[in-house]
Motif scaffolding. Structure first.
Motif, PDB file in Angstrom:
ATOM      1  N   ASN A   1       0.823  -1.224   0.000  1.00  0.00           N
ATOM      2  CA  ASN A   1       0.000   0.000   0.000  1.00  0.00           C
ATOM      3  C   ASN A   1       0.850   1.263   0.000  1.00  0.00           C
ATOM      4  OD1 ASN A   1      -2.482  -1.511   0.146  1.00  0.00           O
ATOM      5  ND2 ASN A   1      -2.070  -1.818   2.336  1.00  0.00           N
ATOM      6  N   LYS A   2       2.102   1.135  -0.456  1.00  0.00           N
ATOM      7  CA  LYS A   2       2.969   2.302  -0.584  1.00  0.00           C
ATOM      8  C   LYS A   2       3.477   2.464  -2.016  1.00  0.00           C
ATOM      9  CE  LYS A   2       4.488   2.518   4.249  1.00  0.00           C
ATOM     10  NZ  LYS A   2       5.649   2.545   5.172  1.00  0.00           N
ATOM     11  N   GLY A   3       2.702   1.945  -2.958  1.00  0.00           N
ATOM     12  CA  GLY A   3       2.958   2.242  -4.358  1.00  0.00           C
ATOM     13  C   GLY A   3       3.997   1.400  -5.070  1.00  0.00           C
ATOM     14  N   VAL A   4       4.600   0.422  -4.385  1.00  0.00           N
ATOM     15  CA  VAL A   4       5.630  -0.392  -5.023  1.00  0.00           C
ATOM     16  C   VAL A   4       5.053  -1.145  -6.214  1.00  0.00           C
ATOM     17  CG1 VAL A   4       7.291  -2.266  -4.711  1.00  0.00           C
ATOM     18  CG2 VAL A   4       6.874  -0.652  -2.857  1.00  0.00           C
ATOM     19  N   ASP A   5       3.849  -1.715  -6.046  1.00  0.00           N
ATOM     20  CA  ASP A   5       3.228  -2.477  -7.120  1.00  0.00           C
ATOM     21  C   ASP A   5       2.886  -1.588  -8.317  1.00  0.00           C
ATOM     22  OD1 ASP A   5       1.446  -1.149  -5.511  1.00  0.00           O
ATOM     23  OD2 ASP A   5       0.126  -2.852  -5.155  1.00  0.00           O
ATOM     24  N   ILE A   6       2.441  -0.364  -8.064  1.00  0.00           N
ATOM     25  CA  ILE A   6       2.130   0.567  -9.155  1.00  0.00           C
ATOM     26  C   ILE A   6       3.382   0.873  -9.968  1.00  0.00           C
ATOM     27  CG2 ILE A   6       1.415   2.944  -9.672  1.00  0.00           C
ATOM     28  CD1 ILE A   6      -0.446   2.746  -7.241  1.00  0.00           C
ATOM     29  N   LEU A   7       4.487   1.071  -9.263  1.00  0.00           N
ATOM     30  CA  LEU A   7       5.756   1.360  -9.937  1.00  0.00           C
ATOM     31  C   LEU A   7       6.175   0.192 -10.817  1.00  0.00           C
ATOM     32  CD1 LEU A   7       8.190   3.174 -10.381  1.00  0.00           C
ATOM     33  CD2 LEU A   7       9.137   2.341  -8.212  1.00  0.00           C
ATOM     34  N   MET A   8       6.033  -1.029 -10.322  1.00  0.00           N
ATOM     35  CA  MET A   8       6.446  -2.195 -11.100  1.00  0.00           C
ATOM     36  C   MET A   8       5.527  -2.416 -12.303  1.00  0.00           C
ATOM     37  SD  MET A   8       7.802  -4.965  -8.264  1.00  0.00           S
ATOM     38  CE  MET A   8       6.194  -5.205  -7.499  1.00  0.00           C
ATOM     39  N   VAL A   9       4.227  -2.205 -12.122  1.00  0.00           N
ATOM     40  CA  VAL A   9       3.289  -2.349 -13.241  1.00  0.00           C
ATOM     41  C   VAL A   9       3.611  -1.331 -14.333  1.00  0.00           C
ATOM     42  CG1 VAL A   9       0.881  -2.014 -13.934  1.00  0.00           C
ATOM     43  CG2 VAL A   9       1.415  -3.365 -11.900  1.00  0.00           C
ATOM     44  N   SER A  10       3.904  -0.111 -13.932  1.00  0.00           N
ATOM     45  CA  SER A  10       4.267   0.928 -14.903  1.00  0.00           C
ATOM     46  C   SER A  10       5.526   0.540 -15.667  1.00  0.00           C
ATOM     47  CB  SER A  10       4.467   2.265 -14.180  1.00  0.00           C
ATOM     48  OG  SER A  10       4.926   3.252 -15.070  1.00  0.00           O
ATOM     49  N   GLU A  11       6.527   0.070 -14.952  1.00  0.00           N
ATOM     50  CA  GLU A  11       7.803  -0.285 -15.589  1.00  0.00           C
ATOM     51  C   GLU A  11       7.651  -1.453 -16.564  1.00  0.00           C
ATOM     52  OE1 GLU A  11      10.944   1.092 -15.362  1.00  0.00           O
ATOM     53  OE2 GLU A  11       9.937   2.754 -14.348  1.00  0.00           O
ATOM     54  N   ILE A  12       6.931  -2.506 -16.161  1.00  0.00           N
ATOM     55  CA  ILE A  12       6.798  -3.666 -17.044  1.00  0.00           C
ATOM     56  C   ILE A  12       5.910  -3.337 -18.239  1.00  0.00           C
ATOM     57  CG2 ILE A  12       4.796  -4.782 -15.947  1.00  0.00           C
ATOM     58  CD1 ILE A  12       7.985  -6.470 -17.401  1.00  0.00           C
ATOM     59  N   THR A  13       4.936  -2.453 -18.060  1.00  0.00           N
ATOM     60  CA  THR A  13       4.085  -2.060 -19.183  1.00  0.00           C
ATOM     61  C   THR A  13       4.907  -1.322 -20.231  1.00  0.00           C
ATOM     62  OG1 THR A  13       2.148  -1.878 -17.729  1.00  0.00           O
ATOM     63  CG2 THR A  13       2.013  -0.787 -19.866  1.00  0.00           C
ATOM     64  N   LYS A  14       5.773  -0.424 -19.781  1.00  0.00           N
ATOM     65  CA  LYS A  14       6.638   0.297 -20.727  1.00  0.00           C
ATOM     66  C   LYS A  14       7.587  -0.660 -21.446  1.00  0.00           C
ATOM     67  CE  LYS A  14       7.888   3.404 -17.594  1.00  0.00           C
ATOM     68  NZ  LYS A  14       8.544   4.579 -16.959  1.00  0.00           N
ATOM     69  N   THR A  15       8.134  -1.630 -20.710  1.00  0.00           N
ATOM     70  CA  THR A  15       9.048  -2.593 -21.321  1.00  0.00           C
ATOM     71  C   THR A  15       8.321  -3.471 -22.330  1.00  0.00           C
ATOM     72  OG1 THR A  15      10.468  -2.646 -19.371  1.00  0.00           O
ATOM     73  CG2 THR A  15      10.596  -4.528 -20.862  1.00  0.00           C
ATOM     74  N   ALA A  16       7.136  -3.967 -21.960  1.00  0.00           N
ATOM     75  CA  ALA A  16       6.365  -4.835 -22.854  1.00  0.00           C
ATOM     76  C   ALA A  16       5.995  -4.094 -24.140  1.00  0.00           C
ATOM     77  CB  ALA A  16       5.114  -5.337 -22.150  1.00  0.00           C
ATOM     78  N   ALA A  17       5.617  -2.827 -23.993  1.00  0.00           N
ATOM     79  CA  ALA A  17       5.278  -2.025 -25.173  1.00  0.00           C
ATOM     80  C   ALA A  17       6.511  -1.776 -26.043  1.00  0.00           C
ATOM     81  CB  ALA A  17       4.655  -0.704 -24.737  1.00  0.00           C
ATOM     82  N   LYS A  18       7.640  -1.502 -25.412  1.00  0.00           N
ATOM     83  CA  LYS A  18       8.897  -1.250 -26.129  1.00  0.00           C
ATOM     84  C   LYS A  18       9.306  -2.449 -26.983  1.00  0.00           C
ATOM     85  CE  LYS A  18      13.850  -0.826 -25.179  1.00  0.00           C
ATOM     86  NZ  LYS A  18      14.870  -0.767 -24.099  1.00  0.00           N
ATOM     87  N   PHE A  19       9.146  -3.669 -26.438  1.00  0.00           N
ATOM     88  CA  PHE A  19       9.545  -4.870 -27.165  1.00  0.00           C
ATOM     89  C   PHE A  19       8.476  -5.370 -28.126  1.00  0.00           C
ATOM     90  CE2 PHE A  19      12.852  -4.932 -23.993  1.00  0.00           C
ATOM     91  CZ  PHE A  19      13.913  -5.579 -24.621  1.00  0.00           C
ATOM     92  N   GLY A  20       7.317  -4.739 -28.123  1.00  0.00           N
ATOM     93  CA  GLY A  20       6.277  -5.086 -29.086  1.00  0.00           C
ATOM     94  C   GLY A  20       5.427  -6.280 -28.730  1.00  0.00           C
ATOM     95  N   PHE A  21       5.310  -6.615 -27.440  1.00  0.00           N
ATOM     96  CA  PHE A  21       4.434  -7.719 -27.044  1.00  0.00           C
ATOM     97  C   PHE A  21       2.980  -7.373 -27.357  1.00  0.00           C
ATOM     98  CE2 PHE A  21       8.126  -8.709 -24.429  1.00  0.00           C
ATOM     99  CZ  PHE A  21       8.180 -10.097 -24.511  1.00  0.00           C
ATOM    100  N   SER A  22       2.213  -8.383 -27.718  1.00  0.00           N
ATOM    101  CA  SER A  22       0.790  -8.181 -28.001  1.00  0.00           C
ATOM    102  C   SER A  22      -0.068  -8.419 -26.762  1.00  0.00           C
ATOM    103  CB  SER A  22       0.330  -9.130 -29.117  1.00  0.00           C
ATOM    104  OG  SER A  22       1.028  -8.868 -30.315  1.00  0.00           O
ATOM    105  N   TYR A  23       0.282  -9.464 -25.987  1.00  0.00           N
ATOM    106  CA  TYR A  23      -0.517  -9.819 -24.821  1.00  0.00           C
ATOM    107  C   TYR A  23       0.379 -10.198 -23.649  1.00  0.00           C
ATOM    108  CZ  TYR A  23      -4.492 -10.176 -28.018  1.00  0.00           C
ATOM    109  OH  TYR A  23      -5.465  -9.894 -28.939  1.00  0.00           O
ATOM    110  N   SER A  24      -0.204 -10.141 -22.472  1.00  0.00           N
ATOM    111  CA  SER A  24       0.466 -10.688 -21.282  1.00  0.00           C
ATOM    112  C   SER A  24      -0.444 -11.732 -20.670  1.00  0.00           C
ATOM    113  CB  SER A  24       0.768  -9.588 -20.263  1.00  0.00           C
ATOM    114  OG  SER A  24      -0.431  -9.076 -19.707  1.00  0.00           O
ATOM    115  N   GLU A  25       0.164 -12.743 -20.032  1.00  0.00           N
ATOM    116  CA  GLU A  25      -0.559 -13.822 -19.364  1.00  0.00           C
ATOM    117  C   GLU A  25      -0.170 -13.825 -17.894  1.00  0.00           C
ATOM    118  OE1 GLU A  25      -2.463 -16.659 -20.083  1.00  0.00           O
ATOM    119  OE2 GLU A  25      -2.784 -16.346 -22.236  1.00  0.00           O
TER     120      GLU A  25
END
Length: 381
Positions: free
Chosen positions: A324-348
């Motif tokens: 509840n101190k934002g660590v999960d939000i930070l990680m979701v943001s980072e992995i979303t940017k990485t996934a978009a950068k590499f051109g992934f279509s979906y996540s499981e």
């Protein structure tokens, strides 16, 4: 051998390497060419059932059973007594796992009878599963999503399995859900997510660690697996890992790790407080490998690690005092940017307990599709 039963049915205990090889490879025949089944590597599975290789045997007992009908193998099941889990939860519970069978009630009835009899002989009063030696083994039986491709971290099963288990007297203990999410283009990542992550980073002086290579990541490997162990401690069915088990899992999974797809957060004193481990999907590569690394399986896996279509989420957690101190939000943001950068279509996603509403709410921003459901069953024996 436990003896012949009526109509040519026979239960045999897997005791030697040949029997264990039959136990491990039985699903390859049962699911041959199945479009959604993802076979594990035979060598990995053999290692799981080797006391010399798997340190879980230091605090677990197990029995492996095969069932034959007219001398043809038609099913398997593992019974596991985790003494460390029973001590943690103050229970006398037997776990069942690695259950596979043809669609025949007699097969399931005799397999479950075999492990339950053994469990009762050892003083157990309940049985639950599918579960493994630890929560890092495949857990839960697929009850919805039979026309979805499996992942490396889960086990597929035919739609008739739940009926076989329930007809043996088992009922729902808890379900886990799996989600598929479309990866947005860089320009379409929600601005609210990016702004929230930046605010959290500045507010708490969090660091998102960058690893140049596997060797550099390995230097923090034990810190990471300690954090995994700690952050999962309160989840259902989890058991604390011994030092040998921690080293075992590091060696087992390190070859698959790609540093771009690991997100690790540290506090201002460089203590690890959150982690998110993902990797490109190996499902189709494992199907082509058919359980074997050689002669071509290794090549299929290496190629898959460079194929950026589906990103599989494997492990994620946050140190208890930092929730509840934002660590999960930070990680979701980072992995979303990485996934978009590499051109992934979906996540499981991996299975998430149905009671874990917090993690499910965090992904609502991406409108995920809940496409699979798994169940852990329970029975008083």
């Amino acid at each position: 051998m436990l003896g012949i039963t009526d109509m040519g049915w026979e239960i045999r205990e897997a005791q030697n390497q040949g029997d264990i090889k039959k136990f491990v490879t039985f699903p390859l025949r049962l699911y041959r060419n199945h479009p959604y089944y993802v076979p594990p590597l035979i060598s990995d599975e053999m290692g799981i059932f080797s006391p010399a290789k798997n340190p879980a045997y230091e605090n677990c007992e197990t029995k492996l059973f095969l069932i034959y009908h007219n001398n043809s193998c038609v099913g398997r099941i593992a019974g596991i007594i985790s003494h460390i889990a029973n001590e943690k939860y103050q229970e006398k519970n037997l776990r069942f796992g690695w259950f596979d069978s043809i669609n025949e009630e007699k097969s399931a009835e005799l397999l479950f009878s075999a492990i339950e009899s053994w469990g009762k002989e050892r003083g157990m009063t309940t049985c639950s599963g599918p579960q493994g030696f630890t929560d890092l083994d495949p857990t839960g039986m697929l009850i919805d999503g039979f026309e979805e491709l499996g992942t490396m971290a889960t086990q597929y099963n035919y739609p008739y399995y739940p009926d076989l288990v329930e007809n043996c007297g088992y009922s729902k203990l808890i379900d886990a859900l799996e989600f598929q999410t479309k990866v947005p283009d860089i320009k379409d990542i929600p601005e609210s997510l990016i702004k929230s992550a930046e605010w959290v980073k500045k507010r708490y002086n969090y660091q998102v660690l960058k690893f140049k290579n596997k060797k550099e990541a390995l230097k923090r490997g034990m810190d990471l697996i300690n954090l995994i162990d700690e952050s999962y401690a309160d989840l259902y069915g989890t058991v604390p890992l011994t030092e040998k088990q921690k080293n075992y899992y590091l060696k087992k999974y390190l070859p698959y790790i790609q540093t771009d797809f690991i997100k690790v957060v540290a506090d201002e004193e460089d203590n690890l407080i959150g982690f998110l481990i993902t990797m490109p999907s190996l499902s189709q590569a494992l199907q082509k490998a058919r359980g074997r690394l050689f002669p071509f399986g290794f090549w299929y896996l290496l190629k898959a690690l460079k194929t950026y279509q589906v990103l599989d989420f494997y492990l994620a957690g946050v140190k208890k005092e930092y929730r509840n101190k934002g660590v999960d939000i930070l990680m979701v943001s980072e992995i979303t940017k990485t996934a978009a950068k590499f051109g992934f279509s979906y996540s499981e996603s991996n299975p998430e307990l149905e009671t874990n509403k917090k993690i499910q709410n965090e992904w609502k921003l991406f409108k995920p599709r809940q496409h699979k459901r798994r169940r852990i069953y329970f029975k008083n024996i």
